[in-house]
Design an enzyme around this catalytic site. Structure first.
Site, PDB file in Angstrom:
ATOM      1  N   SER A 158      51.739  20.318  23.458  1.00 27.80           N
ATOM      2  CA  SER A 158      53.090  20.648  23.935  1.00 27.80           C
ATOM      3  C   SER A 158      53.671  19.605  24.879  1.00 27.80           C
ATOM      4  O   SER A 158      53.884  19.842  26.074  1.00 27.80           O
ATOM      5  CB  SER A 158      53.053  22.025  24.582  1.00 27.80           C
ATOM      6  OG  SER A 158      52.605  22.945  23.618  1.00 27.80           O
ATOM      7  N   ARG A 173      56.152  10.531  26.096  1.00 26.68           N
ATOM      8  CA  ARG A 173      55.823  10.429  27.526  1.00 26.68           C
ATOM      9  C   ARG A 173      55.192  11.738  27.953  1.00 26.68           C
ATOM     10  O   ARG A 173      55.451  12.781  27.365  1.00 26.68           O
ATOM     11  CB  ARG A 173      57.078  10.149  28.357  1.00 26.68           C
ATOM     12  CG  ARG A 173      58.002  11.319  28.579  1.00 26.68           C
ATOM     13  CD  ARG A 173      59.315  10.888  29.146  1.00 26.68           C
ATOM     14  NE  ARG A 173      60.083  10.205  28.124  1.00 26.68           N
ATOM     15  CZ  ARG A 173      60.824  10.819  27.204  1.00 26.68           C
ATOM     16  NH1 ARG A 173      60.884  12.132  27.151  1.00 26.68           N
ATOM     17  NH2 ARG A 173      61.503  10.137  26.306  1.00 26.68           N
ATOM     18  N   ASP A 211      54.583  23.820  21.169  1.00 29.55           N
ATOM     19  CA  ASP A 211      54.521  25.266  21.426  1.00 29.55           C
ATOM     20  C   ASP A 211      55.810  25.987  21.025  1.00 29.55           C
ATOM     21  O   ASP A 211      55.788  27.132  20.567  1.00 29.55           O
ATOM     22  CB  ASP A 211      54.142  25.579  22.896  1.00 29.55           C
ATOM     23  CG  ASP A 211      54.946  24.828  23.926  1.00 29.55           C
ATOM     24  OD1 ASP A 211      55.844  24.054  23.542  1.00 29.55           O
ATOM     25  OD2 ASP A 211      54.680  25.009  25.140  1.00 29.55           O
TER      26      ASP A 211
HETATM   27  C1  GLC Z   1      57.505  20.344  28.296  1.00 30.50           C
HETATM   28  C2  GLC Z   1      57.003  19.601  27.067  1.00 30.50           C
HETATM   29  C3  GLC Z   1      57.400  20.327  25.800  1.00 30.50           C
HETATM   30  C4  GLC Z   1      56.978  21.785  25.864  1.00 30.50           C
HETATM   31  C5  GLC Z   1      57.487  22.441  27.128  1.00 30.50           C
HETATM   32  C6  GLC Z   1      57.000  23.862  27.277  1.00 30.50           C
HETATM   33  O1  GLC Z   1      58.882  20.321  28.298  1.00 30.50           O
HETATM   34  O2  GLC Z   1      57.500  18.283  27.054  1.00 30.50           O
HETATM   35  O3  GLC Z   1      56.822  19.710  24.673  1.00 30.50           O
HETATM   36  O4  GLC Z   1      57.467  22.461  24.745  1.00 30.50           O
HETATM   37  O5  GLC Z   1      57.064  21.696  28.260  1.00 30.50           O
HETATM   38  O6  GLC Z   1      55.603  23.920  27.289  1.00 30.50           O
END
Ligand code: GLC
Length: 490
Positions: A158, A173, A211
């Site tokens: 995520s 990143r 996620d």
């Molecule tokens: C951050 C991550 C993203 C994820 C979110 C919730 O924004 O970059 O990929 O979906 O957190 O976990």
């Protein structure tokens, strides 16, 4: 401590009457800087819609709008046994999911492992070794002495990743406070699979998933009105289904224009240019002192990782700018520790059921080693409300922007994450903001409603792995890198 003091009255209006004038002025100041009115919400959403569009363009913008190669919703008849690995931020979770014969049915076994704090700023090797340790432990525990046949894995990673294929993902990143060297700019699938091979584990990454995408797919499995999957947790983000024809950056692939493709927005990065968000000086400090200044502007105002820190910074500001006004004559060392308070701190204050805020007093004593007066408790209560309300109202802007962009009049939104499930009043405040932004008539029922999602990083990941394998079998190989290897696993 439960049981002390009289229970709170239903409304706390008037509870500020005993607060001294100079502290009242500070509270008023907090109200001014943290309140986001309807007009501002609408401005934020208008800009948000433009940034969503920009992210889909060839040139791109702040919001990555990552193509996920998840193409279409499950039909409820997916079958098979899958592993799911969820690397979300706070925990690592390993699941084994069996999608059963019954429509929409599944069985799940799972184990959770705490993500050690030092790992988040350690080395790539440590990260992958630890991850595979957890998977190995899970397998040993649940499949002791069994000869395992190959297992396809849905890997929920995520963080923002560029995916040319579904079984591939280059980390754009780190977000959510992670800062591990040697992973940004690299495909995260090969090092993970290498560790599996080195340990003799017959596991193949069938799909790398965000996620939010998992949440979207898992929720739509049981509710076809679900059009958006959201996470309001350590980080914030959403995914939705776009038509290939509305994704200019995919035009070169000549996909059928009405082909559905899930987009992981990564909208925590909304307004990194600081054009429209109502940033306070505390938001600027959080950004400046974070491992990635200039990134995740929206997330830093709304996500669970930051709510306690915003609260702490506002108190430290009072200590510095008005010496002696709060916690006079006490030792302020602890409260000056960055990230000492997580979002459970303001959440607990908002939940304090006692009129005299006894639980808040106990919390402040135990966590900060400070003794608060009743006025200071009232001030903290109001501050917590303001920070929680701002987060919920701004969070609604992302959902509203996707609805506006897609001309969605009404739908269900599947949501997960600690802020959504645990932060008091978050849902009601978000719903109220949607009402204001989308201009529903007072007599209208809510048209866009946010619901607790099915387990996206477990069931969603398994479903996406199943959908991918189904596509491999059907020879629909767009966005699949290792179709041959995968066939061997089907
Ligand atoms: C951050 C991550 C993203 C994820 C979110 C919730 O924004 O970059 O990929 O979906 O957190 O976990």
């Amino acid at each position: 401590m439960v049981g002390l003091g009289p229970k709170r009255r239903p409304s706390r209006r008037g509870s500020m009457t005993d607060v001294p004038q100079d502290l009242l002025e500070q509270i008023k100041h907090f109200e001014e800087v943290f309140t986001v009115d309807s007009t501002k919400l609408k401005q934020v959403v208008d800009h948000f819609v433009k940034e969503l569009e920009k992210g889909l363009s060839v040139k791109g913008g702040n919001i990555p709008m990552n193509v996920t190669w998840v193409m279409g919703f499950p039909d409820g008849h997916e079958k098979g046994t899958f592993l799911a690995l969820d690397m979300g931020g706070t925990n690592l979770r390993v699941c084994e999911i069996t999608l059963t014969d019954e429509k929409g049915g599944f069985d799940i076994i799972q184990s959770k492992y705490r993500m050690p704090e030092e790992l988040k700023t350690g080395t790539a090797e440590e990260l992958w070794e630890y991850t595979v340790d957890c998977v190995e432990q899970f397998i040993q525990h649940h499949h002791q002495n069994e000869k395992l046949s190959s297992l396809p894995l849905g890997f929920t990673f995520s963080y923002p990743a560029t995916q040319e294929y579904i079984d591939h993902g280059i980390l754009q990143r780190w977000t959510k406070g992670f800062d591990i060297d040697g992973v940004e700019g690299e495909d995260v699938v090969p090092p993970l699979e290498k560790c599996f091979r080195d340990r003799g584990l017959p596991i193949k990454v069938a799909a790398l998933i965000n996620d939010t995408t998992g949440t979207l797919i898992a929720s739509s499995y049981t509710d076809s009105a679900m059009k958006i999957g959201c996470i309001f947790g350590t980080g914030v983000n959403a995914a939705y289904m776009e038509d290939a024809g509305s994704i200019p950056k995919l035009a070169h692939m000549n996909l059928p224009p009405d082909m559905p493709v899930a987009i992981n927005c990564e909208y925590g990065a909304f307004d990194n240019g600081h054009i429209v968000l109502p940033l306070t000086k505390y938001d600027h400090i959080i950004d400046r002192d974070s491992p990635r200044p200039g990134q995740q502007a929206f997330e830093k105002m709304t996500a669970g990782l930051y709510l306690g820190e915003i609260f702490r910074l506002a108190l430290v500001d009072l200590l510095d700018s008005r010496p002696g006004l709060i916690f006079a004559g006490q030792d302020h060392t602890l409260i000056r520790t960055p990230y000492l308070l997580d979002s459970s701190f303001p959440a607990a204050i908002e939940e304090d059921p006692y009129e005299n805020l006894q639980e808040t007093a106990d919390l402040v004593q135990s966590k900060l080693k400070l003794t608060a007066t009743s006025s200071e408790l009232e001030m903290m209560r109001r501050l917590a409300e303001l920070i929680g309300t701002r987060a919920a109202r701004l969070s609604a802007c992302g959902v509203a922007a996707i609805c506006k962009k897609k001309n969605i009049e009404s739908c269900h939104v599947g949501a997960d994450g600690s802020v959504f499930t645990k932060y008091p009043h978050f849902k009601a405040r978000g719903a109220q903001a949607l009402r204001e932004i989308l201009d529903w008539a007072p007599t209208d029922k809510d048209k866009v409603t946010i619901h607790a999602a099915e387990d996206g990083s477990g069931v969603g990941a398994a479903l996406i792995a199943a959908l991918t394998i189904k596509r491999v079998r059907a020879g629909n190989l767009a966005g699949i890198r290792n179709a041959k290897d995968m066939q061997a696993f089907c």
